[in-house]
Design a protein around this motif. Sequence first.
Motif, PDB file in Angstrom:
ATOM      1  N   PRO A 133     -12.084 -31.752 -11.254  1.00  0.00           N
ATOM      2  CA  PRO A 133     -12.997 -30.826 -11.934  1.00  0.00           C
ATOM      3  C   PRO A 133     -14.428 -30.836 -11.401  1.00  0.00           C
ATOM      4  N   GLN A 134     -14.905 -31.993 -10.963  1.00  0.00           N
ATOM      5  CA  GLN A 134     -16.252 -32.087 -10.409  1.00  0.00           C
ATOM      6  C   GLN A 134     -16.232 -32.131  -8.882  1.00  0.00           C
ATOM      7  N   GLY A 135     -15.094 -31.797  -8.281  1.00  0.00           N
ATOM      8  CA  GLY A 135     -14.936 -31.902  -6.835  1.00  0.00           C
ATOM      9  C   GLY A 135     -15.786 -30.906  -6.061  1.00  0.00           C
ATOM     10  N   VAL A 136     -15.965 -31.196  -4.784  1.00  0.00           N
ATOM     11  CA  VAL A 136     -16.846 -30.412  -3.918  1.00  0.00           C
ATOM     12  C   VAL A 136     -16.090 -29.975  -2.664  1.00  0.00           C
ATOM     13  N   LEU A 137     -16.249 -28.696  -2.307  1.00  0.00           N
ATOM     14  CA  LEU A 137     -15.824 -28.197  -1.001  1.00  0.00           C
ATOM     15  C   LEU A 137     -17.070 -28.085  -0.138  1.00  0.00           C
ATOM     16  N   HIS A 138     -17.098 -28.847   0.959  1.00  0.00           N
ATOM     17  CA  HIS A 138     -18.259 -28.867   1.855  1.00  0.00           C
ATOM     18  C   HIS A 138     -17.848 -28.220   3.177  1.00  0.00           C
ATOM     19  N   VAL A 139     -18.515 -27.143   3.545  1.00  0.00           N
ATOM     20  CA  VAL A 139     -18.180 -26.379   4.743  1.00  0.00           C
ATOM     21  C   VAL A 139     -19.374 -26.378   5.687  1.00  0.00           C
TER      22      VAL A 139
ATOM     23  N   GLN B  85     -17.982 -13.165   5.092  1.00  0.00           N
ATOM     24  CA  GLN B  85     -17.125 -14.311   4.792  1.00  0.00           C
ATOM     25  C   GLN B  85     -17.878 -15.365   3.990  1.00  0.00           C
ATOM     26  N   ILE B  86     -19.129 -15.589   4.330  1.00  0.00           N
ATOM     27  CA  ILE B  86     -19.938 -16.564   3.589  1.00  0.00           C
ATOM     28  C   ILE B  86     -20.134 -16.093   2.149  1.00  0.00           C
ATOM     29  N   ALA B  87     -20.423 -14.808   1.976  1.00  0.00           N
ATOM     30  CA  ALA B  87     -20.594 -14.265   0.622  1.00  0.00           C
ATOM     31  C   ALA B  87     -19.304 -14.374  -0.174  1.00  0.00           C
ATOM     32  N   TYR B  88     -18.155 -14.083   0.473  1.00  0.00           N
ATOM     33  CA  TYR B  88     -16.860 -14.194  -0.195  1.00  0.00           C
ATOM     34  C   TYR B  88     -16.633 -15.619  -0.683  1.00  0.00           C
ATOM     35  N   LEU B  89     -16.914 -16.594   0.159  1.00  0.00           N
ATOM     36  CA  LEU B  89     -16.733 -17.988  -0.230  1.00  0.00           C
ATOM     37  C   LEU B  89     -17.585 -18.328  -1.446  1.00  0.00           C
ATOM     38  N   CYS B  90     -18.852 -17.982  -1.377  1.00  0.00           N
ATOM     39  CA  CYS B  90     -19.774 -18.355  -2.450  1.00  0.00           C
ATOM     40  C   CYS B  90     -19.409 -17.696  -3.775  1.00  0.00           C
ATOM     41  N   GLU B  91     -18.846 -16.502  -3.710  1.00  0.00           N
ATOM     42  CA  GLU B  91     -18.476 -15.786  -4.929  1.00  0.00           C
ATOM     43  C   GLU B  91     -17.323 -16.444  -5.672  1.00  0.00           C
ATOM     44  N   GLN B  92     -16.582 -17.307  -4.997  1.00  0.00           N
ATOM     45  CA  GLN B  92     -15.426 -17.952  -5.617  1.00  0.00           C
ATOM     46  C   GLN B  92     -15.796 -19.159  -6.476  1.00  0.00           C
ATOM     47  N   TRP B  93     -17.077 -19.565  -6.454  1.00  0.00           N
ATOM     48  CA  TRP B  93     -17.502 -20.805  -7.101  1.00  0.00           C
ATOM     49  C   TRP B  93     -18.714 -20.540  -7.975  1.00  0.00           C
ATOM     50  N   ARG B  94     -18.775 -21.211  -9.111  1.00  0.00           N
ATOM     51  CA  ARG B  94     -19.913 -21.040 -10.010  1.00  0.00           C
ATOM     52  C   ARG B  94     -21.176 -21.676  -9.437  1.00  0.00           C
ATOM     53  N   ASP B  95     -21.012 -22.776  -8.728  1.00  0.00           N
ATOM     54  CA  ASP B  95     -22.148 -23.453  -8.106  1.00  0.00           C
ATOM     55  C   ASP B  95     -21.962 -23.407  -6.593  1.00  0.00           C
ATOM     56  N   ALA B  96     -22.846 -22.689  -5.929  1.00  0.00           N
ATOM     57  CA  ALA B  96     -22.754 -22.527  -4.473  1.00  0.00           C
ATOM     58  C   ALA B  96     -24.159 -22.606  -3.894  1.00  0.00           C
ATOM     59  N   VAL B  97     -24.405 -23.635  -3.124  1.00  0.00           N
ATOM     60  CA  VAL B  97     -25.695 -23.780  -2.454  1.00  0.00           C
ATOM     61  C   VAL B  97     -25.444 -23.953  -0.959  1.00  0.00           C
ATOM     62  N   HIS B  98     -26.459 -23.685  -0.166  1.00  0.00           N
ATOM     63  CA  HIS B  98     -26.320 -23.917   1.269  1.00  0.00           C
ATOM     64  C   HIS B  98     -27.599 -24.535   1.809  1.00  0.00           C
ATOM     65  N   TYR B  99     -27.453 -25.254   2.897  1.00  0.00           N
ATOM     66  CA  TYR B  99     -28.623 -25.814   3.572  1.00  0.00           C
ATOM     67  C   TYR B  99     -28.461 -25.635   5.073  1.00  0.00           C
ATOM     68  N   LYS B 100     -29.593 -25.625   5.776  1.00  0.00           N
ATOM     69  CA  LYS B 100     -29.611 -25.385   7.212  1.00  0.00           C
ATOM     70  C   LYS B 100     -29.549 -26.705   7.973  1.00  0.00           C
ATOM     71  N   LEU B 101     -28.873 -26.668   9.117  1.00  0.00           N
ATOM     72  CA  LEU B 101     -28.876 -27.813  10.023  1.00  0.00           C
ATOM     73  C   LEU B 101     -29.726 -27.552  11.264  1.00  0.00           C
ATOM     74  N   ASP B 102     -30.322 -26.373  11.337  1.00  0.00           N
ATOM     75  CA  ASP B 102     -31.267 -26.079  12.417  1.00  0.00           C
ATOM     76  C   ASP B 102     -32.322 -25.130  11.871  1.00  0.00           C
ATOM     77  N   LEU B 103     -33.448 -25.060  12.550  1.00  0.00           N
ATOM     78  CA  LEU B 103     -34.567 -24.264  12.042  1.00  0.00           C
ATOM     79  C   LEU B 103     -34.244 -22.785  11.952  1.00  0.00           C
ATOM     80  N   ALA B 104     -33.413 -22.305  12.879  1.00  0.00           N
ATOM     81  CA  ALA B 104     -33.078 -20.876  12.900  1.00  0.00           C
ATOM     82  C   ALA B 104     -32.031 -20.510  11.859  1.00  0.00           C
TER      83      ALA B 104
ATOM     84  N   GLN C  67     -18.844 -25.812  -5.684  1.00  0.00           N
ATOM     85  CA  GLN C  67     -18.353 -26.640  -6.779  1.00  0.00           C
ATOM     86  C   GLN C  67     -18.064 -25.762  -7.996  1.00  0.00           C
ATOM     87  N   HIS C  68     -17.110 -26.177  -8.819  1.00  0.00           N
ATOM     88  CA  HIS C  68     -16.728 -25.484 -10.039  1.00  0.00           C
ATOM     89  C   HIS C  68     -16.205 -24.083  -9.771  1.00  0.00           C
ATOM     90  N   PRO C  69     -14.951 -23.995  -9.329  1.00  0.00           N
ATOM     91  CA  PRO C  69     -14.378 -22.678  -9.021  1.00  0.00           C
ATOM     92  C   PRO C  69     -14.319 -21.773 -10.235  1.00  0.00           C
TER      93      PRO C  69
END
Length: 205
Positions: free
Chosen positions: A139-145, A174-193, A202-204
């Motif tokens: 229930p509190q699991g995380v999908l990390h992409v 595709q990114i929007a589709y993924l995020c729409e499937q989960w109540r909690d969806a955040v993203h962070y950058k790994l490069d400046l661009a 989290q929380h589908p």
Amino acid sequence: MNVARLRDARHWDLAYRHGSTFRRVTSVERMMFATYVRVIKGETRVVDIGCGTGEWTRGLARMGATVRGYDISRVAISKARTLSSSQAGFASYDVWDVNSDDVPLYLAPQSIDVLTCRLSLSYLDIPRFTANARRWLKPQGVLHVMTQVDNRPADAEPHRGWHPEPHRGLNADQIAYLCEQWRDAVHYKLDLAGQTICLVLQHPK
């Protein structure tokens, strides 16, 4: 992109047999993951989808997680097991075609704390995989992409030869589709661009 070719185990076996290497795991990547995803030593169960030769899988094990890595390539899994044999941690590996094989018994419903897809989700049947992911996670699991943001046209010329295609990543839809499937969806950058990002889902719904 020739999607069928990139979902074929023979393609990846050949690439790994010829010594292909992929994006190395960086200290920034490890630090950011630890900031957004909680790993409790000896308790957190992680599954790494598309693990290749297991560099990310071994890193997760060193964080204290119990990790199972899956990949379509038998050559990659053989190398992952060899590279992991002398290292401390709880990492194991199995061959599995996520797109077509039966789901392993290891992935019982609500049994996994964290699912990771490091540069692998764009090669999967995304609707099928995310539907399964919602079942496998606790229930509190995380999908990390982790993915590159792909702005190339869909009909771009595919890479030729035995080398694996450079990672295309996911496009904005595709990114929007993924995020729409989960109540909690955040993203962070790994490069400046912002060309390489990570999604924490989290929380589908």
